[in-house]
Design a protein around this motif. Structure first.
Motif, PDB file in Angstrom:
ATOM      1  N   ALA A 102       0.838  -1.206   0.000  1.00 38.69           N
ATOM      2  CA  ALA A 102       0.000   0.000   0.000  1.00 38.69           C
ATOM      3  C   ALA A 102       0.865   1.244   0.000  1.00 38.69           C
ATOM      4  O   ALA A 102       0.569   2.224  -0.690  1.00 38.69           O
ATOM      5  N   GLY A 103       1.963   1.211   0.772  1.00 36.19           N
ATOM      6  CA  GLY A 103       2.869   2.350   0.800  1.00 36.19           C
ATOM      7  C   GLY A 103       3.481   2.614  -0.555  1.00 36.19           C
ATOM      8  O   GLY A 103       3.582   3.758  -0.996  1.00 36.19           O
ATOM      9  N   HIS A 104       3.911   1.529  -1.238  1.00 38.43           N
ATOM     10  CA  HIS A 104       4.488   1.694  -2.567  1.00 38.43           C
ATOM     11  C   HIS A 104       3.450   2.248  -3.539  1.00 38.43           C
ATOM     12  O   HIS A 104       3.752   3.070  -4.394  1.00 38.43           O
ATOM     13  N   THR A 105       2.196   1.770  -3.395  1.00 35.84           N
ATOM     14  CA  THR A 105       1.137   2.253  -4.278  1.00 35.84           C
ATOM     15  C   THR A 105       0.887   3.736  -4.070  1.00 35.84           C
ATOM     16  O   THR A 105       0.789   4.506  -5.025  1.00 35.84           O
ATOM     17  N   VAL A 106       0.788   4.153  -2.784  1.00 29.09           N
ATOM     18  CA  VAL A 106       0.590   5.570  -2.486  1.00 29.09           C
ATOM     19  C   VAL A 106       1.746   6.399  -3.019  1.00 29.09           C
ATOM     20  O   VAL A 106       1.557   7.442  -3.652  1.00 29.09           O
ATOM     21  N   ILE A 117      11.463  11.668  -6.747  1.00 28.82           N
ATOM     22  CA  ILE A 117      10.356  12.111  -5.908  1.00 28.82           C
ATOM     23  C   ILE A 117      10.224  11.179  -4.711  1.00 28.82           C
ATOM     24  O   ILE A 117       9.972   9.979  -4.868  1.00 28.82           O
ATOM     25  N   ALA A 118      10.445  11.739  -3.533  1.00 25.36           N
ATOM     26  CA  ALA A 118      10.371  10.948  -2.309  1.00 25.36           C
ATOM     27  C   ALA A 118       8.915  10.765  -1.905  1.00 25.36           C
ATOM     28  O   ALA A 118       8.158  11.729  -1.817  1.00 25.36           O
ATOM     29  N   ALA A 119       8.533   9.535  -1.660  1.00 23.45           N
ATOM     30  CA  ALA A 119       7.158   9.266  -1.221  1.00 23.45           C
ATOM     31  C   ALA A 119       7.020   9.631   0.255  1.00 23.45           C
ATOM     32  O   ALA A 119       7.950   9.464   1.036  1.00 23.45           O
ATOM     33  N   PRO A 120       5.843  10.145   0.650  1.00 23.98           N
ATOM     34  CA  PRO A 120       5.627  10.495   2.064  1.00 23.98           C
ATOM     35  C   PRO A 120       5.510   9.246   2.929  1.00 23.98           C
ATOM     36  O   PRO A 120       5.211   8.189   2.456  1.00 23.98           O
ATOM     37  N   TRP A 153       1.536   6.825  -6.774  1.00 25.57           N
ATOM     38  CA  TRP A 153       0.541   7.808  -7.187  1.00 25.57           C
ATOM     39  C   TRP A 153       1.007   9.231  -6.901  1.00 25.57           C
ATOM     40  O   TRP A 153       0.799  10.136  -7.716  1.00 25.57           O
ATOM     41  N   VAL A 154       1.650   9.442  -5.769  1.00 25.45           N
ATOM     42  CA  VAL A 154       2.184  10.767  -5.456  1.00 25.45           C
ATOM     43  C   VAL A 154       3.184  11.189  -6.518  1.00 25.45           C
ATOM     44  O   VAL A 154       3.151  12.329  -7.012  1.00 25.45           O
ATOM     45  N   ALA A 155       4.076  10.277  -6.909  1.00 24.20           N
ATOM     46  CA  ALA A 155       5.075  10.597  -7.931  1.00 24.20           C
ATOM     47  C   ALA A 155       4.414  10.921  -9.263  1.00 24.20           C
ATOM     48  O   ALA A 155       4.802  11.879  -9.947  1.00 24.20           O
ATOM     49  N   ARG A 156       3.407  10.144  -9.636  1.00 29.35           N
ATOM     50  CA  ARG A 156       2.735  10.398 -10.922  1.00 29.35           C
ATOM     51  C   ARG A 156       2.052  11.756 -10.925  1.00 29.35           C
ATOM     52  O   ARG A 156       2.144  12.507 -11.908  1.00 29.35           O
ATOM     53  N   LEU A 160      -4.665  20.906 -18.143  1.00 29.23           N
ATOM     54  CA  LEU A 160      -3.864  21.855 -17.368  1.00 29.23           C
ATOM     55  C   LEU A 160      -4.451  22.050 -15.972  1.00 29.23           C
ATOM     56  O   LEU A 160      -3.711  22.099 -14.979  1.00 29.23           O
ATOM     57  N   ALA A 161      -5.765  22.195 -15.885  1.00 26.13           N
ATOM     58  CA  ALA A 161      -6.402  22.369 -14.582  1.00 26.13           C
ATOM     59  C   ALA A 161      -6.100  21.175 -13.682  1.00 26.13           C
ATOM     60  O   ALA A 161      -5.738  21.330 -12.508  1.00 26.13           O
ATOM     61  N   ALA A 162      -6.225  19.968 -14.240  1.00 26.57           N
ATOM     62  CA  ALA A 162      -5.930  18.767 -13.459  1.00 26.57           C
ATOM     63  C   ALA A 162      -4.460  18.730 -13.055  1.00 26.57           C
ATOM     64  O   ALA A 162      -4.112  18.375 -11.921  1.00 26.57           O
ATOM     65  N   GLY A 163      -3.582  19.111 -13.988  1.00 23.92           N
ATOM     66  CA  GLY A 163      -2.157  19.107 -13.686  1.00 23.92           C
ATOM     67  C   GLY A 163      -1.782  20.121 -12.625  1.00 23.92           C
ATOM     68  O   GLY A 163      -0.942  19.847 -11.761  1.00 23.92           O
ATOM     69  N   LEU A 164      -2.396  21.282 -12.668  1.00 22.67           N
ATOM     70  CA  LEU A 164      -2.100  22.312 -11.670  1.00 22.67           C
ATOM     71  C   LEU A 164      -2.632  21.911 -10.293  1.00 22.67           C
ATOM     72  O   LEU A 164      -2.001  22.203  -9.267  1.00 22.67           O
ATOM     73  N   VAL A 165      -3.775  21.240 -10.262  1.00 19.16           N
ATOM     74  CA  VAL A 165      -4.268  20.703  -8.991  1.00 19.16           C
ATOM     75  C   VAL A 165      -3.289  19.652  -8.459  1.00 19.16           C
ATOM     76  O   VAL A 165      -2.984  19.600  -7.257  1.00 19.16           O
ATOM     77  N   ALA A 166      -2.778  18.815  -9.376  1.00 16.90           N
ATOM     78  CA  ALA A 166      -1.808  17.793  -8.977  1.00 16.90           C
ATOM     79  C   ALA A 166      -0.547  18.435  -8.403  1.00 16.90           C
ATOM     80  O   ALA A 166      -0.004  17.968  -7.393  1.00 16.90           O
ATOM     81  N   PHE A 167      -0.092  19.512  -9.035  1.00 17.27           N
ATOM     82  CA  PHE A 167       1.108  20.170  -8.526  1.00 17.27           C
ATOM     83  C   PHE A 167       0.827  20.814  -7.169  1.00 17.27           C
ATOM     84  O   PHE A 167       1.673  20.756  -6.264  1.00 17.27           O
TER      85      PHE A 167
END
Length: 283
Positions: free
Chosen positions: A18-22, A280-283, A25-28, A82-89
């Motif tokens: 689960a940690g790897h999955t989270v 990208i370090a996962a939390p 997704w954070v990295a993506r 772009l809206a989705a990407g900016l929310v992601a950022f």
């Protein structure tokens, strides 16, 4: 006699998965966000390059870049992404600020960095909302702009000092950009091993040029804010688009604007490198 193996078992394996999955997704989402920022800065830079070369174009800011993109073919699809990407950022910035996956710490420097991440997240939420408004046909809901909030601050007790403080903060941010360009410390966060040595050198040169150009732009913005504080005149304050316009009005302005504009395009390339190669370090 059976040996007790601490830390193993199906329950722990599920938690690790689960940690790897989270983390994945954070990295993506973070990479998606860096790419979206790259599109915005590329638009600002290309428009300024065209103006410097005399082929139309204009000076604009991030909001203006979205308006320009809204006028292109397939704008609804582009702005939705772009809206989705900016929310992601923005989400990635909030993760950096709150969960501190990059171990900035809780000392003075670490807290300041994490606060800047949180502010950046809020700004990108606002930019994402602007993109969403354009998708729905509501148009960009522009605020009062740099001069508007500068006038608001100046009307407060110790208003000039507050504006000067903001200007000093912007200048400090600009100096950080210059420092990053000079030291190229950002390469520690990039996995460029798969690139050839020649391509790696070009990636670093373009990134350093982009960071230096961004530092130059924010130096201009900070100078205008400090001038507004000194003269108690909000009309002296200028944002990104107005600062670029002032640069174009100087002697050899087309050359100066062209160099800075190319630098902003280079900064967009740096963001695309972040999207592809950043560790990208996962939390």
């Amino acid at each position: 006699m059976a040996t007790l193996r601490m830390g193993h078992g199906p329950g722990l394996e599920r938690l690790e998965q689960a940690g790897h999955t989270v983390g994945g997704w954070v990295a993506r989402y973070a990479r998606f966000g860096y790419a979206a920022r790259g599109v915005v800065y590329a638009t600002i830079g290309v428009l300024a390059v065209k103006l410097a070369l005399g082929y139309g174009g204009k000076t604009t800011d991030t909001q203006g870049a979205l308006v320009t993109l809204a006028q292109q073919p397939f704008s609804i699809v582009l702005l939705s992404l772009l809206a989705a990407g900016l929310v992601a950022f923005a989400a990635w910035r909030f993760v950096q600020a709150i969960l501190d996956p990059e171990q900035k710490g809780r000392d003075g420097k670490g807290i300041l960095t994490r606060v800047s991440y949180f502010i950046s997240g809020g700004m990108h939420v606002a930019l994402a909302l602007s993109a969403a408004h354009l998708v729905t046909g509501a148009g960009v809901q522009r605020g009062r702009g740099t001069q508007g909030w500068t006038a608001e601050l100046l009307s407060k007790p110790f208003g000039a000092a507050l504006v000067a403080l903001v200007g000093a903060g912007v200048l400090a941010f600009a100096l950080v950009q210059f420092r990053n360009a000079y030291t190229a410390k950002f390469r520690e966060k990039l996995s460029l091993e798969r690139l050839t040595p020649a391509h790696r050198q070009w990636a670093l040169r373009v990134s350093r040029f982009g960071l230096a150009a961004r530092g130059a732009v924010f130096t201009l913005i900070s100078g205008f804010l400090l001038l507004a504080a000194l003269t108690a005149n909000p009309r002296e304050a200028k944002g990104l688009d107005e600062s670029l316009a002032v640069l174009a009005e100087q002697p050899f302005g087309a050359v100066l604007l062209g160099i800075v504009a190319l630098g902003l395009v280079a900064y967009a390339a740096y963001l695309f490198l972040q999207a592809r190669y950043r560790r990208i370090a996962a939390p």
